[in-house]
Design an enzyme around this catalytic site. Sequence first.
Site, mmCIF file in Angstrom:
data_model
loop_
_atom_site.group_PDB
_atom_site.id
_atom_site.type_symbol
_atom_site.label_atom_id
_atom_site.label_comp_id
_atom_site.label_asym_id
_atom_site.label_seq_id
_atom_site.Cartn_x
_atom_site.Cartn_y
_atom_site.Cartn_z
ATOM 1 N N SER B 127 0.838 -1.177 0.139
ATOM 2 C CA SER B 127 0.091 0.001 -0.166
ATOM 3 C C SER B 127 0.766 1.254 0.012
ATOM 4 C CB SER B 127 -0.919 -0.035 1.220
ATOM 5 O OG SER B 127 -1.303 1.314 1.517
ATOM 6 N N TYR B 151 -0.772 0.123 10.366
ATOM 7 C CA TYR B 151 -0.990 -0.661 9.040
ATOM 8 C C TYR B 151 0.203 -0.448 8.023
ATOM 9 C CZ TYR B 151 -3.448 -1.581 4.615
ATOM 10 O OH TYR B 151 -3.848 -2.027 3.301
ATOM 11 N N LYS B 155 2.827 -3.233 6.450
ATOM 12 C CA LYS B 155 3.067 -3.310 5.208
ATOM 13 C C LYS B 155 4.447 -3.218 4.816
ATOM 14 C CE LYS B 155 -1.072 -4.443 3.656
ATOM 15 N NZ LYS B 155 -1.315 -5.768 3.074
#
Lengths: 331, 331
Positions: B127, B151, B155
């Site tokens: 992402s 998050y 990633k």
Amino acid sequence: MHVLVIGAAGMIGRKLVERIAAEEGALGGGLDRLTLVDIVEPPMPSALAAVASSEALDLSQPGSAEKLASARPDIIFHLAAIVSGEAEADFEKGYRVNLDGTRALFEAIRLEGRKEPYRPRVVFASSIAVFGAPFPEKIGDEFFSTPLTSYGTQKAISELLLADYSRRGFFDGIGLRLPTICIRPGKPNKAASGFFSNILREPLVGEEAVLPVEEDVRHWFASPRAAVGFFIHAARLDLEQVGPRRNLTMPGLSATVGEQIEALRRVAGEKAVRLIRREPDATIRRIVLGWPTDFDARRAEKLGFSAEKSFDDIIRIHIEDELGGTIAHGG
Amino acid sequence: MHVLVIGAAGMIGRKLVERIAAEEGALGGGLDRLTLVDIVEPPMPSALAAVASSEALDLSQPGSAEKLASARPDIIFHLAAIVSGEAEADFEKGYRVNLDGTRALFEAIRLEGRKEPYRPRVVFASSIAVFGAPFPEKIGDEFFSTPLTSYGTQKAISELLLADYSRRGFFDGIGLRLPTICIRPGKPNKAASGFFSNILREPLVGEEAVLPVEEDVRHWFASPRAAVGFFIHAARLDLEQVGPRRNLTMPGLSATVGEQIEALRRVAGEKAVRLIRREPDATIRRIVLGWPTDFDARRAEKLGFSAEKSFDDIIRIHIEDELGGTIAHGG
């Protein structure tokens, strides 16, 4: 103030402890307690016998990190790691120690803080191994981490964890990407980078040293004294001004092997230089050519971190700190 | 060829499976077996009933990853993740699923390869959340990862693991940093990024939508169809030409909200635009202003990844793929 040094038996760890012992208030406050741990029992500084304790402990074993965090140290220096060559040779051990050990420490601090508020300063030893070739001429502070070793990967992951745990307020962390330390004291070792130190340290005591690469090979250096200075400075720094980008490339000196040798000639004379024996090694040359050669470490410099500006200084520091200020075979 | 899709119940996962089902040889070979897993049982594509199986499975639970790897799929699409908001709200769950789940998968593949040589293609959904403000005007391929969410951290760590496991030869991995997907089908949701889709999708079916930010807000987009195309292309790409830097920012379209609205006007008329209701929300504006606005995704483009060049196309793709090619309230 309770200070914990993890990796206190290593070269930098020992020197850091010596500096804390030698300089009252080095960390900005009185030292009530000093805890030293490493995979082997670290040496105890005699000057700190009243407050220091020393223990052999494997951070990656269950319960180790929890034990350390439960004593709620105010400052934690985390320098423990499997070195690059071993992490490459033993994949599982490298991840267990360098990644899982570090994460276990961070988690133990977080969970300790759920019992009662706790937010220590964590100073983490990272490495320029987080970078992988090809590089720009000078690597800037915003260049990406694409390590080409498992060691570099483990350090880069630890940096990301440190930044996230700091952002979430679990601790107040800062990661320092150390240059190659030169001159490493001790005996020649088989690390691919060993010759950078060998070709200076050995001639300074009248011993031969092998140079396996050409003189145009360039690399990035700081003295052991500068490295200790980075850790001390990081422990005292106001991290509000650092912001969320908590991992910093430390300042250093970019120099070629030829420049190292010229400095040796100036400081110790031609006789010392003649002790360098050229034995080209294609394997070492190939490895070294994949390493960073120069950085623009602007952020760290602005934050007050500093390193040597000449190899003459790096050599003089070795003579002062390791050879009692004199050299046997001056020229 | 045995293909495994982890996260097959998600929006992109479902569309990827539909594409594999609809287009024989989409992945460059005959499909002998298709395994679909997700935290809830993924829908089975009727066209593939003969070769497909579907199962609810939590990758972060002990044994799950080993079970998947033991079937030795040739291509593994890994799209499973806790979304950004949830990973921020539940720290432990985010790390357990997004980091430990991914690492468990990678480890299971490595250990499967010790029984008998095994080196699958692994295509990982990363992402643009691996980046954190402040940004340059366009984020280049060598810009560093300093995520500002857990998050994004998870990633970024997964990307580092993927590159190292690939370098060591445990699998042949590639990570794709997806732009914000627009137009997301389905109902409006509470994700901070939801309005980018809502303000187009809802008016296209005659419904009102809320715009919580000013029209000058700029962001980075690709359609669901383009995202599926990235995964298909990555599964077939010769990774020798990619080299060790295995994580790529995918191409996309940089556009302002105003440009989105102009495209809606061109494709669906003024009547659709009039369904956008302005309700400024300072919290959403603040969150969105921390997001990337534009990239120079040169590497991925050179490697043949492609996305839409105009928002008119993004809207037309939604009309084709979700609305059967017609819109109710053209105007």
